[in-house]
Design a protein around this motif. Structure first.
Motif, PDB file in Angstrom:
ATOM      1  N   ILE A   1     -65.990 -33.735 111.820  1.00 46.22           N
ATOM      2  CA  ILE A   1     -67.452 -33.647 111.926  1.00 46.22           C
ATOM      3  C   ILE A   1     -67.774 -32.535 112.906  1.00 46.22           C
ATOM      4  O   ILE A   1     -67.164 -32.444 113.973  1.00 46.22           O
ATOM      5  N   SER A   2     -68.743 -31.706 112.538  1.00 40.91           N
ATOM      6  CA  SER A   2     -69.162 -30.646 113.453  1.00 40.91           C
ATOM      7  C   SER A   2     -70.652 -30.408 113.331  1.00 40.91           C
ATOM      8  O   SER A   2     -71.253 -30.632 112.289  1.00 40.91           O
ATOM      9  N   GLY A   3     -71.214 -29.949 114.421  1.00 42.11           N
ATOM     10  CA  GLY A   3     -72.631 -29.613 114.450  1.00 42.11           C
ATOM     11  C   GLY A   3     -72.804 -28.105 114.438  1.00 42.11           C
ATOM     12  O   GLY A   3     -71.849 -27.348 114.384  1.00 42.11           O
ATOM     13  N   ASN A   4     -74.058 -27.699 114.482  1.00 41.61           N
ATOM     14  CA  ASN A   4     -74.382 -26.282 114.546  1.00 41.61           C
ATOM     15  C   ASN A   4     -75.675 -26.127 115.352  1.00 41.61           C
ATOM     16  O   ASN A   4     -76.155 -27.089 115.937  1.00 41.61           O
ATOM     17  N   LYS A   5     -76.242 -24.946 115.360  1.00 40.21           N
ATOM     18  CA  LYS A   5     -77.444 -24.695 116.166  1.00 40.21           C
ATOM     19  C   LYS A   5     -78.647 -25.506 115.717  1.00 40.21           C
ATOM     20  O   LYS A   5     -79.597 -25.693 116.468  1.00 40.21           O
ATOM     21  N   THR A   6     -78.628 -25.981 114.462  1.00 42.09           N
ATOM     22  CA  THR A   6     -79.775 -26.735 113.953  1.00 42.09           C
ATOM     23  C   THR A   6     -79.534 -28.245 113.924  1.00 42.09           C
ATOM     24  O   THR A   6     -80.372 -28.987 113.420  1.00 42.09           O
ATOM     25  N   THR A   7     -78.402 -28.713 114.460  1.00 41.37           N
ATOM     26  CA  THR A   7     -78.150 -30.151 114.517  1.00 41.37           C
ATOM     27  C   THR A   7     -79.178 -30.785 115.442  1.00 41.37           C
ATOM     28  O   THR A   7     -79.396 -30.317 116.556  1.00 41.37           O
ATOM     29  N   ALA A   8     -79.830 -31.835 114.949  1.00 41.92           N
ATOM     30  CA  ALA A   8     -80.919 -32.434 115.715  1.00 41.92           C
ATOM     31  C   ALA A   8     -80.985 -33.939 115.486  1.00 41.92           C
ATOM     32  O   ALA A   8     -80.483 -34.447 114.481  1.00 41.92           O
ATOM     33  N   ILE A   9     -81.620 -34.626 116.432  1.00 42.50           N
ATOM     34  CA  ILE A   9     -81.918 -36.042 116.244  1.00 42.50           C
ATOM     35  C   ILE A   9     -82.991 -36.101 115.161  1.00 42.50           C
ATOM     36  O   ILE A   9     -84.036 -35.457 115.259  1.00 42.50           O
ATOM     37  N   ALA A  10     -82.703 -36.847 114.109  1.00 44.11           N
ATOM     38  CA  ALA A  10     -83.564 -36.836 112.926  1.00 44.11           C
ATOM     39  C   ALA A  10     -84.994 -37.265 113.223  1.00 44.11           C
ATOM     40  O   ALA A  10     -85.947 -36.657 112.735  1.00 44.11           O
ATOM     41  N   ALA A  11     -85.188 -38.289 114.045  1.00 43.06           N
ATOM     42  CA  ALA A  11     -86.529 -38.827 114.287  1.00 43.06           C
ATOM     43  C   ALA A  11     -87.419 -37.874 115.078  1.00 43.06           C
ATOM     44  O   ALA A  11     -88.620 -37.797 114.834  1.00 43.06           O
ATOM     45  N   THR A  12     -86.819 -37.125 116.007  1.00 44.27           N
ATOM     46  CA  THR A  12     -87.634 -36.282 116.891  1.00 44.27           C
ATOM     47  C   THR A  12     -87.519 -34.793 116.589  1.00 44.27           C
ATOM     48  O   THR A  12     -88.366 -34.009 117.006  1.00 44.27           O
ATOM     49  N   GLY A  13     -86.456 -34.384 115.918  1.00 43.79           N
ATOM     50  CA  GLY A  13     -86.235 -32.967 115.669  1.00 43.79           C
ATOM     51  C   GLY A  13     -85.653 -32.237 116.864  1.00 43.79           C
ATOM     52  O   GLY A  13     -85.419 -31.028 116.811  1.00 43.79           O
TER      53      GLY A  13
ATOM     54  N   ALA B   1     -76.306 -31.017 121.000  1.00 44.99           N
ATOM     55  CA  ALA B   1     -74.957 -30.495 120.815  1.00 44.99           C
ATOM     56  C   ALA B   1     -74.014 -31.677 120.614  1.00 44.99           C
ATOM     57  O   ALA B   1     -74.094 -32.665 121.335  1.00 44.99           O
ATOM     58  N   ILE B   2     -73.168 -31.549 119.625  1.00 45.74           N
ATOM     59  CA  ILE B   2     -72.147 -32.570 119.409  1.00 45.74           C
ATOM     60  C   ILE B   2     -70.957 -32.201 120.288  1.00 45.74           C
ATOM     61  O   ILE B   2     -70.572 -31.028 120.363  1.00 45.74           O
ATOM     62  N   ALA B   3     -70.389 -33.195 120.954  1.00 49.18           N
ATOM     63  CA  ALA B   3     -69.250 -32.952 121.840  1.00 49.18           C
ATOM     64  C   ALA B   3     -68.146 -32.201 121.096  1.00 49.18           C
ATOM     65  O   ALA B   3     -67.828 -32.515 119.956  1.00 49.18           O
ATOM     66  N   GLU B   4     -67.579 -31.192 121.759  1.00 48.35           N
ATOM     67  CA  GLU B   4     -66.534 -30.370 121.148  1.00 48.35           C
ATOM     68  C   GLU B   4     -65.356 -31.201 120.689  1.00 48.35           C
ATOM     69  O   GLU B   4     -64.667 -30.844 119.734  1.00 48.35           O
ATOM     70  N   LYS B   5     -65.122 -32.312 121.343  1.00 45.92           N
ATOM     71  CA  LYS B   5     -63.995 -33.173 120.986  1.00 45.92           C
ATOM     72  C   LYS B   5     -64.074 -33.606 119.524  1.00 45.92           C
ATOM     73  O   LYS B   5     -63.063 -33.742 118.855  1.00 45.92           O
ATOM     74  N   TYR B   6     -65.302 -33.796 119.006  1.00 45.77           N
ATOM     75  CA  TYR B   6     -65.453 -34.183 117.601  1.00 45.77           C
ATOM     76  C   TYR B   6     -65.094 -33.024 116.669  1.00 45.77           C
ATOM     77  O   TYR B   6     -64.480 -33.214 115.640  1.00 45.77           O
ATOM     78  N   SER B   7     -65.490 -31.827 117.039  1.00 44.05           N
ATOM     79  CA  SER B   7     -65.219 -30.668 116.187  1.00 44.05           C
ATOM     80  C   SER B   7     -63.746 -30.274 116.222  1.00 44.05           C
ATOM     81  O   SER B   7     -63.222 -29.749 115.251  1.00 44.05           O
ATOM     82  N   ASP B   8     -63.090 -30.510 117.361  1.00 46.48           N
ATOM     83  CA  ASP B   8     -61.706 -30.095 117.532  1.00 46.48           C
ATOM     84  C   ASP B   8     -60.691 -31.134 117.085  1.00 46.48           C
ATOM     85  O   ASP B   8     -59.498 -30.856 117.055  1.00 46.48           O
TER      86      ASP B   8
END
Length: 157
Positions: free
Chosen positions: A93-105, A109-116
Motif C-alpha cells: 500500500i502506498s500513498g501519494n501527494k493527493t492521498t487524503a482523509i475521505a471525509a475532510t479532504g 502522508a502514509i508512513a513510509e513503513k507501509y510503502s517499503d
C-alpha cells in the motif's frame, strides 16, 4: 481428369492458407481465472482516498486499485481486466501527494513503513470464481506503525 486435380490442388492451397491465417490471428495471451476483490483502506478508522493498493504474486501476476472518495478499492489485472488471478499474493500500500482523509479532504502522508514493506499476505482461492460475492480485504493503517502492524488484514467472505 487433369483439370480436376488442378482444382483440387487450388482448393487444398486455399484451405491451407485459410487455416494458417485463422490459426495465427488468435489471442496468444495466457488465460487467468479472475476473482473479484474489493476492500477499503483507512487510517486509524478514517477512510482514505487516492491510496494505491497492489497485490503482487511470486509468479509475476499483479493486480492493483486506487481508493475512491469512500476509501474503497477494486482490483484489476492490467492485461486481463477486473479481478485478481487465483494464487498467493503479497500486499503493498502506498500513498501519494493527493492521498487524503475521505471525509475532510485533508491530505495525509502514509508512513513510509507501509510503502517499503509487505503489509499482508493473502490467498485468492479458486472456489470463489462465481464473482457474485467478491473477496473483501480491509486494511487499517496507523500513523506510526510498529512491526507487528505489518502482515495484518481483515478478510470478509
Amino acid at each position: 481428369m487433369r483439370e480436376l486435380s488442378r482444382i483440387t490442388v487450388v482448393q487444398l492451397l486455399f484451405a491451407f492458407v485459410a487455416l494458417m491465417v485463422t490459426g495465427c490471428s488468435g489471442d496468444t495471451s495466457p488465460y487467468y481465472e479472475l476473482i473479484n476483490v474489493t476492500g477499503t483502506v483507512s487510517l486509524e478508522g478514517e477512510p482514505l482516498q487516492n491510496v494505491e493498493v497492489l497485490f503482487s504474486s511470486p509468479s509475476g501476476a499483479q493486480s492493483f486499485g486506487v481508493t475512491d472518495e469512500k476509501g474503497r478499492y477494486q482490483l484489476e489485472a492490467p492485461e486481463y481486466g477486473s479481478g485478481v488471478p487465483v494464487g498467493e499474493y503479497l500486499v503493498y500500500i502506498s500513498g501519494n501527494k493527493t492521498t487524503a482523509i475521505a471525509a475532510t479532504g485533508k491530505t495525509v502522508a502514509i508512513a513510509e513503513k507501509y510503502s517499503d514493506s509487505v503489509i499482508s499476505k493473502v490467498i485468492i482461492p479458486a472456489d470463489n470464481s462465481t464473482g457474485e460475492n467478491p473477496l473483501t480485504f480491509d486494511f487499517v493503517l496507523k500513523h506510526n506503525p510498529s512491526e507487528s502492524d505489518l502482515f495484518t488484514t481483515t478478510e470478509e467472505p
